[in-house]
Design a protein around this motif. Structure first.
Motif, PDB file in Angstrom:
ATOM      1  N   ASN A  62       0.853  -1.305   0.110  1.00 19.06           N
ATOM      2  CA  ASN A  62      -0.071  -0.117   0.253  1.00 19.06           C
ATOM      3  C   ASN A  62       0.849   1.394  -0.078  1.00 19.06           C
ATOM      4  OD1 ASN A  62      -2.468  -1.492   0.115  1.00 19.06           O
ATOM      5  ND2 ASN A  62      -1.774  -2.031   2.302  1.00 19.06           N
ATOM      6  N   ASN A  63       2.062   1.013   0.199  1.00 23.89           N
ATOM      7  CA  ASN A  63       2.856   2.104   0.250  1.00 23.89           C
ATOM      8  C   ASN A  63       3.486   2.684  -1.327  1.00 23.89           C
ATOM      9  OD1 ASN A  63       4.565   4.457   0.997  1.00 23.89           O
ATOM     10  ND2 ASN A  63       5.444   3.485   3.009  1.00 23.89           N
ATOM     11  N   THR A  64       2.767   2.957  -1.764  1.00 23.89           N
ATOM     12  CA  THR A  64       3.229   3.180  -3.341  1.00 23.89           C
ATOM     13  C   THR A  64       4.203   4.270  -3.515  1.00 23.89           C
ATOM     14  OG1 THR A  64       0.842   3.026  -3.853  1.00 23.89           O
ATOM     15  CG2 THR A  64       2.093   3.834  -5.508  1.00 23.89           C
ATOM     16  N   CYS A  87       7.763   3.710  -5.373  1.00 20.85           N
ATOM     17  CA  CYS A  87       8.320   4.689  -6.462  1.00 20.85           C
ATOM     18  C   CYS A  87       9.658   4.997  -5.908  1.00 20.85           C
ATOM     19  CB  CYS A  87       7.349   5.738  -6.645  1.00 20.85           C
ATOM     20  SG  CYS A  87       5.860   5.134  -7.540  1.00 20.85           S
ATOM     21  N   HIS A  88       9.797   5.562  -4.673  1.00 24.36           N
ATOM     22  CA  HIS A  88      11.211   6.094  -4.398  1.00 24.36           C
ATOM     23  C   HIS A  88      12.142   4.829  -4.699  1.00 24.36           C
ATOM     24  CE1 HIS A  88       9.264   9.644  -1.867  1.00 24.36           C
ATOM     25  NE2 HIS A  88       9.096   9.602  -3.422  1.00 24.36           N
ATOM     26  N   THR A  89      12.104   3.788  -4.383  1.00 22.92           N
ATOM     27  CA  THR A  89      12.822   2.797  -4.408  1.00 22.92           C
ATOM     28  C   THR A  89      13.435   2.200  -5.539  1.00 22.92           C
ATOM     29  OG1 THR A  89      11.898   1.837  -2.206  1.00 22.92           O
ATOM     30  CG2 THR A  89      13.445   0.183  -3.511  1.00 22.92           C
ATOM     31  N   GLU A 122      -2.455  -0.152  -9.371  1.00 31.38           N
ATOM     32  CA  GLU A 122      -2.040   1.272  -8.919  1.00 31.38           C
ATOM     33  C   GLU A 122      -0.405   1.413  -8.810  1.00 31.38           C
ATOM     34  OE1 GLU A 122      -4.637  -1.010  -7.667  1.00 31.38           O
ATOM     35  OE2 GLU A 122      -4.145  -0.134  -5.833  1.00 31.38           O
ATOM     36  N   VAL A 123       0.123   0.511  -8.287  1.00 33.74           N
ATOM     37  CA  VAL A 123       1.770   0.444  -7.904  1.00 33.74           C
ATOM     38  C   VAL A 123       2.407   0.377  -9.226  1.00 33.74           C
ATOM     39  CG1 VAL A 123       3.649  -0.588  -6.810  1.00 33.74           C
ATOM     40  CG2 VAL A 123       1.358  -0.277  -5.562  1.00 33.74           C
ATOM     41  N   VAL A 124       2.078  -0.782 -10.220  1.00 34.71           N
ATOM     42  CA  VAL A 124       2.567  -0.725 -11.458  1.00 34.71           C
ATOM     43  C   VAL A 124       2.439   0.495 -12.227  1.00 34.71           C
ATOM     44  CG1 VAL A 124       2.581  -2.114 -13.485  1.00 34.71           C
ATOM     45  CG2 VAL A 124       2.147  -3.366 -11.366  1.00 34.71           C
ATOM     46  N   LYS A 125       1.212   1.294 -12.181  1.00 30.19           N
ATOM     47  CA  LYS A 125       1.102   2.447 -12.924  1.00 30.19           C
ATOM     48  C   LYS A 125       1.940   3.411 -12.363  1.00 30.19           C
ATOM     49  CE  LYS A 125      -3.370   2.355 -13.963  1.00 30.19           C
ATOM     50  NZ  LYS A 125      -4.915   2.243 -13.754  1.00 30.19           N
ATOM     51  N   ALA A 126       1.919   3.604 -10.993  1.00 33.72           N
ATOM     52  CA  ALA A 126       2.719   4.799 -10.434  1.00 33.72           C
ATOM     53  C   ALA A 126       4.461   4.543 -10.429  1.00 33.72           C
ATOM     54  CB  ALA A 126       2.654   4.712  -9.121  1.00 33.72           C
ATOM     55  N   VAL A 127       4.776   3.245 -10.523  1.00 30.39           N
ATOM     56  CA  VAL A 127       6.203   3.277 -10.917  1.00 30.39           C
ATOM     57  C   VAL A 127       6.315   3.221 -12.449  1.00 30.39           C
ATOM     58  CG1 VAL A 127       7.980   1.341 -10.972  1.00 30.39           C
ATOM     59  CG2 VAL A 127       6.516   1.595  -8.868  1.00 30.39           C
TER      60      VAL A 127
END
Ligand code: 1GP
Length: 239
Positions: free
Chosen positions: A152-154, A158-160, A187-192
């Protein structure tokens, strides 16, 4: 030279999605290799990954040589440790487990791999590897003794991933772990994908054609399928 990576970058540029089948040498039925090869030929796979968190089989060289003789797809090592390196493959995801804080998987195994790698012509592809919580403990977590990132910590994920790019990694691999209950959230895939400019690989817990499509729609450049194909050799023919 550097052909595998160039092709991946080109595919990203052209929005041509890639699919890798992951073969774990410990899970193979070596009497059925010809059938396996036929099924791979019928599948939309563009790459073959070979490896796993723990591989005890001594058949890695044999398996790769067989695949090379019968398939035209690039064979890329996806090793859990340096003992899985085979000179017969075309390339290697030179992984660094950036989500963890275990120096063995950040640098120690990589150093130990150098004597093997120097004697091969493998294309070495520096890859930032991020383990994301997939709803159950997976082999990567057990073997690497690292905790996956909170799904949940998108922002932190992303920072990593971006730190990996800043460090010079050529690929980012978002991994929920083989056989994960839950794949990496879309959503994580999208954000990364929106955060990094290098190609993005997504794998772990994807078991349906819909899942593959959703990963692509979210920005994955390459999707990795292991368990679904391992458990059903007709996965790509009749899902
Ligand atoms: C594992 O991402 C790969 O490293 C594939 O995972 O086996 O769950 O498809 P699955």
């Amino acid at each position: 030279m550097k052909k595998i990576y160039q092709d991946i970058v080109l595919a990203k540029t052209e929005n041509r999605k890639l699919l890798a089948i992951l073969l774990d040498p410990d899970q193979m039925d070596y009497d059925q290799l010809h059938l396996l090869k036929d099924k791979i030929k019928l599948s939309p796979a563009t790459h073959i990954l070979v490896g796993g968190s723990i591989v005890v089989s001594d058949k890695v060289d044999f398996l790769i040589q067989f695949l090379k003789e019968t398939l035209v797809l690039p064979i890329i090592l996806f090793p859990g440790n340096p003992s899985q390196i085979s000179k017969y493959a075309d390339g290697i995801l030179f992984l660094s487990l950036l989500s963890g804080r275990n120096p063995d998987y950040l640098i120690e195994h990589q150093v130990n791999a150098v004597p093997f790698l120097r004697n091969t012509a493998l294309e070495i592809i520096p890859t930032g590897y991020l383990l994301i919580d997939g709803g159950r403990q997976t082999a990567v977590e057990r073997v690497s003794k690292t905790k996956p990132l909170d799904r949940n910590n998108t922002e932190y994920i992303c920072h990593t991933a971006k730190a990996g790019e800043f460090l010079g990694k050529k690929l980012i691999y978002l991994e929920a772990g083989s056989g994960a209950k839950l794949s990496v959230p879309w959503e994580v895939v999208k954000a990364v994908s929106n955060t990094i400019s290098i190609p993005l690989i997504v794998g772990g817990g994807i078991r349906t054609q819909k899942g593959i499509q959703e990963a692509y729609d979210s920005g994955a450049d390459m999707v990795v399928i292991g368990t679904a194909f391992e458990q059903n050799i007709d996965f790509f023919n009749n899902d």
